[in-house]
Scaffold this motif. Sequence first.
Motif, PDB file in Angstrom:
ATOM      1  N   VAL A 196       0.852  -1.197   0.000  1.00  0.00           N
ATOM      2  CA  VAL A 196       0.000   0.000   0.000  1.00  0.00           C
ATOM      3  C   VAL A 196       0.885   1.243   0.000  1.00  0.00           C
ATOM      4  N   VAL A 197       0.686   2.067  -1.033  1.00  0.00           N
ATOM      5  CA  VAL A 197       1.453   3.308  -1.168  1.00  0.00           C
ATOM      6  C   VAL A 197       0.533   4.473  -0.800  1.00  0.00           C
ATOM      7  N   THR A 198       0.954   5.265   0.193  1.00  0.00           N
ATOM      8  CA  THR A 198       0.190   6.464   0.557  1.00  0.00           C
ATOM      9  C   THR A 198       1.110   7.666   0.429  1.00  0.00           C
TER      10      THR A 198
ATOM     11  N   VAL B  34       6.740  15.868  -0.731  1.00  0.00           N
ATOM     12  CA  VAL B  34       5.761  14.894  -0.233  1.00  0.00           C
ATOM     13  C   VAL B  34       6.489  13.804   0.547  1.00  0.00           C
ATOM     14  N   GLU B  35       5.732  13.150   1.435  1.00  0.00           N
ATOM     15  CA  GLU B  35       6.240  11.951   2.094  1.00  0.00           C
ATOM     16  C   GLU B  35       5.497  10.768   1.476  1.00  0.00           C
ATOM     17  N   VAL B  36       6.256   9.788   0.996  1.00  0.00           N
ATOM     18  CA  VAL B  36       5.661   8.587   0.410  1.00  0.00           C
ATOM     19  C   VAL B  36       5.864   7.457   1.410  1.00  0.00           C
ATOM     20  N   ARG B  37       4.774   6.800   1.804  1.00  0.00           N
ATOM     21  CA  ARG B  37       4.887   5.670   2.732  1.00  0.00           C
ATOM     22  C   ARG B  37       4.482   4.401   1.999  1.00  0.00           C
ATOM     23  N   ILE B  38       5.252   3.352   2.234  1.00  0.00           N
ATOM     24  CA  ILE B  38       4.975   2.076   1.568  1.00  0.00           C
ATOM     25  C   ILE B  38       4.857   0.997   2.625  1.00  0.00           C
ATOM     26  N   TRP B  39       3.672   0.377   2.664  1.00  0.00           N
ATOM     27  CA  TRP B  39       3.364  -0.608   3.694  1.00  0.00           C
ATOM     28  C   TRP B  39       3.130  -1.982   3.060  1.00  0.00           C
TER      29      TRP B  39
ATOM     30  N   ALA C 297       7.736   1.729   5.283  1.00  0.00           N
ATOM     31  CA  ALA C 297       8.944   2.509   4.997  1.00  0.00           C
ATOM     32  C   ALA C 297       8.550   3.897   4.514  1.00  0.00           C
ATOM     33  N   ASP C 298       9.304   4.906   4.924  1.00  0.00           N
ATOM     34  CA  ASP C 298       9.020   6.299   4.545  1.00  0.00           C
ATOM     35  C   ASP C 298      10.081   6.799   3.571  1.00  0.00           C
ATOM     36  N   HIS C 299       9.627   7.543   2.572  1.00  0.00           N
ATOM     37  CA  HIS C 299      10.567   8.174   1.631  1.00  0.00           C
ATOM     38  C   HIS C 299      10.110   9.605   1.403  1.00  0.00           C
TER      39      HIS C 299
ATOM     40  N   VAL D  65      11.407   1.790  -5.613  1.00  0.00           N
ATOM     41  CA  VAL D  65      11.652   1.622  -4.183  1.00  0.00           C
ATOM     42  C   VAL D  65      11.964   0.160  -3.890  1.00  0.00           C
ATOM     43  N   VAL D  66      12.981  -0.062  -3.080  1.00  0.00           N
ATOM     44  CA  VAL D  66      13.286  -1.414  -2.619  1.00  0.00           C
ATOM     45  C   VAL D  66      12.755  -1.550  -1.196  1.00  0.00           C
ATOM     46  N   LEU D  67      11.900  -2.550  -0.991  1.00  0.00           N
ATOM     47  CA  LEU D  67      11.291  -2.786   0.321  1.00  0.00           C
ATOM     48  C   LEU D  67      11.676  -4.203   0.770  1.00  0.00           C
ATOM     49  N   PRO D  68      12.676  -4.313   1.639  1.00  0.00           N
ATOM     50  CA  PRO D  68      13.065  -5.654   2.096  1.00  0.00           C
ATOM     51  C   PRO D  68      11.916  -6.338   2.835  1.00  0.00           C
ATOM     52  N   LEU D  69      11.697  -7.621   2.526  1.00  0.00           N
ATOM     53  CA  LEU D  69      10.613  -8.384   3.153  1.00  0.00           C
ATOM     54  C   LEU D  69      11.171  -9.494   4.034  1.00  0.00           C
TER      55      LEU D  69
END
Length: 207
Positions: free
Chosen positions: A46-48, A170-175, A186-188, A201-205
């Motif tokens: 989910v990208v907000t 902007v702040e981009v949050r990826i959940w 993660a916040d970018h 974006v790389v999001l380690p899982l």
Amino acid sequence: MNRTASILALILALAALFAVSAHAGDVATLKVVVKDNRGLPIQDAVVTVFPAKAAAPPTSFLWPSAMGQKDLSFVPGTLIVPKGTRVAFPNFDRVRHSIYSFSDAAKFEISLYGRDQTRSQGFPIAGNVALGCNIHDQMRGYIKVVDTPYAAKTDREGRVVLDGLPTGAVEVRIWHPAAMASKNEADHDTVLGAGLNSRAVVLPLRR
Ligand SMILES: [Cu+2]
């Protein structure tokens, strides 16, 4: 057309052109591609997006605020709803389900209910809600309750496109439920220009 009228028409045309370009200059589109640390696309992240100047909270999204149960699974599995939404939980299975959440954003339990019945639950607090079923341990679902109108989940290619954003910081949050980050998010920080902006974006899982 006399000369004055031609000049007036030209001024009006230029004014219209300027109005269009000035408007386009204020609007950004953000495309985000989310991959894990092995380079594989992540679906249902989910990208907000939160602009520096807070946007008015959303009242609804294009998809229904419903989380069904079908073939002993939550469908759609991950659901984004605006803060304050009442979510429907229709049961399409022949068996009964009893849905619960222990999450801070929503602690509740819905007693057993059967086929073609539905229940609903309000979500007044923004946050991440993990759903389970008291009868079927393997059932997992997620509701992301958001207080920004800029929200969507990634497709099979790990891709999401958000339109109509303001330009600027902007702040981009990826959940994602398996993200190795505080609260699985993660916040970018980034700065959006007019038109299309692409971010990878790389999001380690946790695997
Ligand atoms: Cu169940």
